[in-house]
Scaffold this motif. Structure first.
Motif, PDB file in Angstrom:
ATOM      1  N   ILE A 233       0.825  -1.212   0.000  1.00 14.06           N
ATOM      2  CA  ILE A 233       0.000   0.000   0.000  1.00 14.06           C
ATOM      3  C   ILE A 233       0.861   1.264   0.000  1.00 14.06           C
ATOM      4  O   ILE A 233       0.625   2.183  -0.777  1.00 14.06           O
ATOM      5  N   GLU A 234       1.860   1.306   0.874  1.00 16.43           N
ATOM      6  CA  GLU A 234       2.588   2.561   1.093  1.00 16.43           C
ATOM      7  C   GLU A 234       3.206   3.144  -0.182  1.00 16.43           C
ATOM      8  O   GLU A 234       2.959   4.307  -0.496  1.00 16.43           O
ATOM      9  N   PRO A 235       4.002   2.362  -0.939  1.00 16.20           N
ATOM     10  CA  PRO A 235       4.586   2.975  -2.135  1.00 16.20           C
ATOM     11  C   PRO A 235       3.561   3.281  -3.226  1.00 16.20           C
ATOM     12  O   PRO A 235       3.723   4.244  -3.967  1.00 16.20           O
ATOM     13  N   GLU A 236       2.488   2.489  -3.285  1.00 13.17           N
ATOM     14  CA  GLU A 236       1.513   2.714  -4.355  1.00 13.17           C
ATOM     15  C   GLU A 236       0.748   4.008  -4.184  1.00 13.17           C
ATOM     16  O   GLU A 236       0.248   4.580  -5.149  1.00 13.17           O
ATOM     17  N   ALA A 237       0.603   4.450  -2.928  1.00 12.54           N
ATOM     18  CA  ALA A 237      -0.135   5.683  -2.688  1.00 12.54           C
ATOM     19  C   ALA A 237       0.772   6.780  -2.136  1.00 12.54           C
ATOM     20  O   ALA A 237       0.333   7.899  -1.919  1.00 12.54           O
ATOM     21  N   ASN A 238       2.037   6.450  -1.937  1.00 12.11           N
ATOM     22  CA  ASN A 238       2.986   7.345  -1.281  1.00 12.11           C
ATOM     23  C   ASN A 238       2.424   7.906   0.022  1.00 12.11           C
ATOM     24  O   ASN A 238       2.301   9.124   0.202  1.00 12.11           O
ATOM     25  N   ILE A 239       2.029   6.988   0.910  1.00  9.84           N
ATOM     26  CA  ILE A 239       1.501   7.398   2.208  1.00  9.84           C
ATOM     27  C   ILE A 239       2.165   6.542   3.283  1.00  9.84           C
ATOM     28  O   ILE A 239       2.844   5.568   2.981  1.00  9.84           O
ATOM     29  N   LYS A 240       1.921   6.931   4.536  1.00  7.55           N
ATOM     30  CA  LYS A 240       2.253   6.079   5.659  1.00  7.55           C
ATOM     31  C   LYS A 240       0.946   5.379   6.042  1.00  7.55           C
ATOM     32  O   LYS A 240      -0.075   6.048   6.217  1.00  7.55           O
ATOM     33  N   ALA A 241       0.988   4.069   6.161  1.00 10.08           N
ATOM     34  CA  ALA A 241      -0.216   3.318   6.508  1.00 10.08           C
ATOM     35  C   ALA A 241      -0.128   2.879   7.969  1.00 10.08           C
ATOM     36  O   ALA A 241       0.762   2.122   8.334  1.00 10.08           O
ATOM     37  N   TYR A 242      -1.022   3.424   8.803  1.00 11.70           N
ATOM     38  CA  TYR A 242      -1.013   3.121  10.243  1.00 11.70           C
ATOM     39  C   TYR A 242      -2.122   2.150  10.585  1.00 11.70           C
ATOM     40  O   TYR A 242      -3.222   2.239  10.052  1.00 11.70           O
ATOM     41  N   ASP A 243      -1.817   1.271  11.493  1.00 16.48           N
ATOM     42  CA  ASP A 243      -2.786   0.292  11.948  1.00 16.48           C
ATOM     43  C   ASP A 243      -3.492   0.838  13.179  1.00 16.48           C
ATOM     44  O   ASP A 243      -2.844   1.321  14.115  1.00 16.48           O
ATOM     45  N   ILE A 244      -4.827   0.787  13.157  1.00 13.72           N
ATOM     46  CA  ILE A 244      -5.610   1.201  14.326  1.00 13.72           C
ATOM     47  C   ILE A 244      -6.375  -0.017  14.808  1.00 13.72           C
ATOM     48  O   ILE A 244      -6.774  -0.860  14.015  1.00 13.72           O
ATOM     49  N   TYR A 245      -6.553  -0.123  16.119  1.00 14.25           N
ATOM     50  CA  TYR A 245      -7.246  -1.283  16.671  1.00 14.25           C
ATOM     51  C   TYR A 245      -8.380  -0.846  17.578  1.00 14.25           C
ATOM     52  O   TYR A 245      -8.267   0.157  18.303  1.00 14.25           O
ATOM     53  N   GLY A 246      -9.431  -1.607  17.532  1.00 16.39           N
ATOM     54  CA  GLY A 246     -10.533  -1.360  18.451  1.00 16.39           C
ATOM     55  C   GLY A 246     -11.617  -2.377  18.225  1.00 16.39           C
ATOM     56  O   GLY A 246     -11.585  -3.112  17.247  1.00 16.39           O
ATOM     57  N   LEU A 247     -12.537  -2.443  19.159  1.00 10.89           N
ATOM     58  CA  LEU A 247     -13.696  -3.305  18.974  1.00 10.89           C
ATOM     59  C   LEU A 247     -14.875  -2.704  19.719  1.00 10.89           C
ATOM     60  O   LEU A 247     -14.704  -2.051  20.749  1.00 10.89           O
ATOM     61  N   SER A 248     -16.054  -2.878  19.147  1.00 10.77           N
ATOM     62  CA  SER A 248     -17.254  -2.249  19.697  1.00 10.77           C
ATOM     63  C   SER A 248     -17.457  -2.595  21.155  1.00 10.77           C
ATOM     64  O   SER A 248     -17.828  -1.735  21.953  1.00 10.77           O
ATOM     65  N   GLU A 249     -17.234  -3.854  21.517  1.00  9.67           N
ATOM     66  CA  GLU A 249     -17.495  -4.283  22.883  1.00  9.67           C
ATOM     67  C   GLU A 249     -16.693  -3.442  23.887  1.00  9.67           C
ATOM     68  O   GLU A 249     -17.124  -3.238  25.018  1.00  9.67           O
ATOM     69  N   ILE A 250     -15.517  -2.985  23.477  1.00 11.03           N
ATOM     70  CA  ILE A 250     -14.662  -2.210  24.381  1.00 11.03           C
ATOM     71  C   ILE A 250     -14.965  -0.712  24.257  1.00 11.03           C
ATOM     72  O   ILE A 250     -15.192  -0.036  25.253  1.00 11.03           O
ATOM     73  N   ILE A 251     -14.969  -0.189  23.051  1.00 10.43           N
ATOM     74  CA  ILE A 251     -15.379   1.208  22.848  1.00 10.43           C
ATOM     75  C   ILE A 251     -15.648   1.487  21.373  1.00 10.43           C
ATOM     76  O   ILE A 251     -16.436   2.359  21.011  1.00 10.43           O
ATOM     77  N   GLY A 252     -15.029   0.703  20.487  1.00  8.44           N
ATOM     78  CA  GLY A 252     -15.040   0.996  19.056  1.00  8.44           C
ATOM     79  C   GLY A 252     -13.588   1.219  18.665  1.00  8.44           C
ATOM     80  O   GLY A 252     -12.678   0.783  19.386  1.00  8.44           O
ATOM     81  N   PRO A 253     -13.326   1.898  17.542  1.00 12.01           N
ATOM     82  CA  PRO A 253     -11.933   2.180  17.207  1.00 12.01           C
ATOM     83  C   PRO A 253     -11.333   3.086  18.281  1.00 12.01           C
ATOM     84  O   PRO A 253     -12.056   3.880  18.873  1.00 12.01           O
ATOM     85  N   GLY A 254     -10.032   2.952  18.536  1.00 11.69           N
ATOM     86  CA  GLY A 254      -9.411   3.844  19.513  1.00 11.69           C
ATOM     87  C   GLY A 254      -8.822   3.114  20.704  1.00 11.69           C
ATOM     88  O   GLY A 254      -8.374   3.735  21.661  1.00 11.69           O
ATOM     89  N   VAL A 255      -8.802   1.790  20.656  1.00 11.97           N
ATOM     90  CA  VAL A 255      -8.181   1.048  21.760  1.00 11.97           C
ATOM     91  C   VAL A 255      -6.658   1.171  21.663  1.00 11.97           C
ATOM     92  O   VAL A 255      -5.961   1.287  22.657  1.00 11.97           O
ATOM     93  N   GLY A 256      -6.168   1.158  20.424  1.00 12.97           N
ATOM     94  CA  GLY A 256      -4.726   1.297  20.229  1.00 12.97           C
ATOM     95  C   GLY A 256      -4.416   1.774  18.830  1.00 12.97           C
ATOM     96  O   GLY A 256      -5.263   1.696  17.934  1.00 12.97           O
ATOM     97  N   ASN A 257      -3.217   2.287  18.638  1.00 15.95           N
ATOM     98  CA  ASN A 257      -2.807   2.792  17.320  1.00 15.95           C
ATOM     99  C   ASN A 257      -1.290   2.772  17.222  1.00 15.95           C
ATOM    100  O   ASN A 257      -0.590   2.906  18.226  1.00 15.95           O
TER     101      ASN A 257
END
Lengths: 443, 146
Positions: A233-257
């Motif tokens: 992904i990164e070279p094809e779009a020339n971006i930094k691709a960050y992984d975000i983690y979360g789950l609805s049961e806990i809060i949704g996205p935003g548990v970790g990054n």
């Protein structure tokens, strides 16, 4: 104007301050919050109180953080069994928002938020974006689905709280995504990694090169993805691709990054206490050892989760992160025990297939795993789309590719699979979570 | 002297061949000749058209994977031993033919055959030395019109 502080060699957003708490102070805060949330659940959630009583435990038995391992687990079926409001710890007149899972089988899973819960959620999302280097002045295109799914609104309020400009486009309508990305000068996009692949592919068809746009970062989550996928992904779009983690049961996205190091996801453990357990024995394993991630919401009011078994397989890093954050990191989640399938007695994860396919130069990240049974034996067929990079105009080249791909898979999972090359755009594209496995076996 | 050939990946399923043909028809592009190589699972469609750049664009825009390969077209005497003569020249030059197919039209009293060589430049040289007429693109398209 930048909201970042540049202090003592560190660059951080004021709201990220808890990311850098001295460990002793963080543990003190966690214990204090754990005691409060256990008390709250005990007082308000019948299921939790009964389980505590069965174990002969009371909230005041939590004297130190380690005591958490005596508490009962919460599992996904607990949410189904108490549908819809059975696990709420706040009266309805304090609950300001409900979300629900898609519920592909039967009843969905319902989660609730008080006003304070929403504030915490925005706050952890701001910390995610800040870790990904985003700030006020950035234009964030939020292509997570808006609605009952937590991804859309979670990322939306977080991006707004950060002070960025939000494009609440939601998922789908890929042509319009690309048009606005270009016309508005989007600098960051939030979506599933599989949907971003669709955007990349469609942009190429439209003759638009994402590398020439201001887009610089992607915050990708809601499904497991691999390091190999990031390298594509990164070279094809020339971006930094960050992984975000979360789950609805806990809060949704935003548990970790992930932070700028892109090496493991920092868990916002002042709100979500992580443990890794052995899924067989259910005993905690030491930091650094792989196991199932168990999370406890330390500050959630409407629907606290005590020791929720996520089914996600990871490990906590033991060494400090060079970015300076003191909150712990977990290895990116590439495997969910829910996604695992068993073929001829061997456990296989879709991510292993993805890793094997992407190890072959030029192959597309578009694939699907089809499981069949002829009445006697299970069979795996992996469908892979042909790309211009791998297409040769002779049969021998294409058969060679087929062999190379199936050998690469066999090397990783030790099972011979049938490999079928398919035309581009024939594997269904998802605008949300990709469906990697199609189980056609007769049950 | 080389000619541009488009090749496409197709799954071996009913109806797969008609789609690219329909797309080219809609764009008003005539197919001069084609060949299909196939296995049980997939096939490779090879096409020669006049405006290959436009055809490639049309096909790619609808999501097809299209490659451009350089092939060589030669005249072959339409009589017993005509093809054998050419194959002999190629063999003597130590070159490989990856595949070949014929044009539907004739050039005077001669047939026209498309070759994909492992080394097209050496093949052209070898053929021309033996006075075999290698047809370039412009000439080919003009003849196809007649």
């Amino acid at each position: 104007m930048s909201e970042f502080w540049h202090d003592g060699g560190c660059t951080f957003h004021p709201v990220s301050a808890p990311d850098y708490l001295p460990t002793a102070q963080l543990r003190q805060l966690q214990l204090h919050r754990l005691q409060a949330v256990v008390q709250r659940s005990y007082d308000n959630v019948a299921l939790f109180r009964h389980r505590m009583e069965e174990l002969g435990l009371a909230p005041w038995d939590i004297q130190q953080l380690e005591d958490i391992q005596h508490l009962p687990f919460t599992i996904k079926t607990d949410l189904r069994d108490t549908y819809p409001f059975g696990l709420f710890a706040s009266p309805m007149n304090e609950i300001v928002r409900l979300h629900a899972s898609s519920g592909t089988t039967g009843k969905p899973i319902v989660v609730a938020y008080t006003r304070e819960d929403l504030r915490v959620w925005s706050n952890v999302m701001v910390r995610c974006f800040a870790a990904a280097g985003l700030d006020r002045g950035d234009i964030i295109q939020n292509a997570y689905g808006y609605g009952l799914f937590t991804g859309g609104l979670g990322a939306h309020y977080g991006a707004e709280a950060l002070g960025a400009t939000v494009i609440p486009i939601s998922g789908g309508n890929t042509d319009r995504q690309i048009m606005l990305m270009k016309d508005f000068g989007t600098t960051a996009i939030c979506c599933t990694p599989s949907y971003f692949l669709r955007i990349l592919e469609r942009a190429a068809e439209m003759g638009i090169d994402l590398r020439e746009l201001p887009l610089k970062a992607g915050v990708f989550g809601a499904e497991p993805w691999t390091e190999e996928m990031r390298k594509r992904i990164e070279p094809e779009a020339n971006i930094k691709a960050y992984d975000i983690y979360g789950l609805s049961e806990i809060i949704g996205p935003g548990v970790g990054n992930e932070c700028s190091e892109q090496h493991g996801l920092h868990i916002f453990e002042d709100h979500f206490y992580p443990e890794i357990i052995d899924p067989e024995t259910l005993k905690p394993v030491p930091d650094g050892t792989e196991g199932e991630l168990v999370l406890t919401t330390l500050s959630k009011q409407a629907m606290p989760m005590i020791r929720y078994r996520t089914r996600d397989i990871t490990a906590l890093y033991t060494e400090a992160c060079p970015c300076g954050r003191t909150i712990r990191r977990m290895r990116r989640i590439s495997r969910r025990s829910d996604d695992m399938f068993i073929i001829r007695g061997v456990n296989v994860y879709p991510s292993q297939i993805e890793e094997a396919l992407l190890a072959v130069e030029g192959t597309a990240p578009h694939y699907q795993i089809v499981l069949t049974n002829d009445g006697i034996m299970d069979d795996v067929e992996v469908h892979v789309e042909v790309t211009p990079e791998v297409f040769g105009d002779t049969i021998s080249v294409m058969e060679g590719l087929q062999k190379k791909l199936s050998a690469s898979i066999e090397r990783i999972i030790n099972i011979r699979v049938k490999l079928r090359l398919v035309e581009p755009n024939t594997i269904q594209r998802s605008e949300g979570k990709a469906k990697r496995v199609l189980d056609m076996r007769k049950k | 002297m080389k000619i541009h050939q488009l090749s496409m990946f197709l799954e071996n399923k009913p109806g797969r061949l008609s789609e690219p043909c329909r797309l080219l028809a809609k764009a008003g592009i005539n197919i001069l000749t084609l060949s299909v190589a196939d296995t049980q699972q997939f096939g490779i469609l090879r096409l020669i058209v006049r405006d290959w750049e436009q055809a490639k664009k049309v096909l790619e825009q609808s999501g097809c994977v299209v490659n451009v390969t350089e092939v060589v077209a030669t005249e072959v005497e339409d009589k017993p031993g005509g093809l054998a003569e050419i194959l002999g020249i190629i063999e003597n030059a130590g070159l490989n033919i990856e595949y070949m197919y014929a044009f539907t039209f004739r050039s005077g009293d001669k047939a026209v055959i498309v070759f994909r060589f492992n080394n097209p430049d050496l093949a052209i040289q070898a053929l021309q030395q033996k006075n075999i007429n290698v047809i370039n693109g412009v000439e080919l398209y003009d003849r196809a019109k007649q």
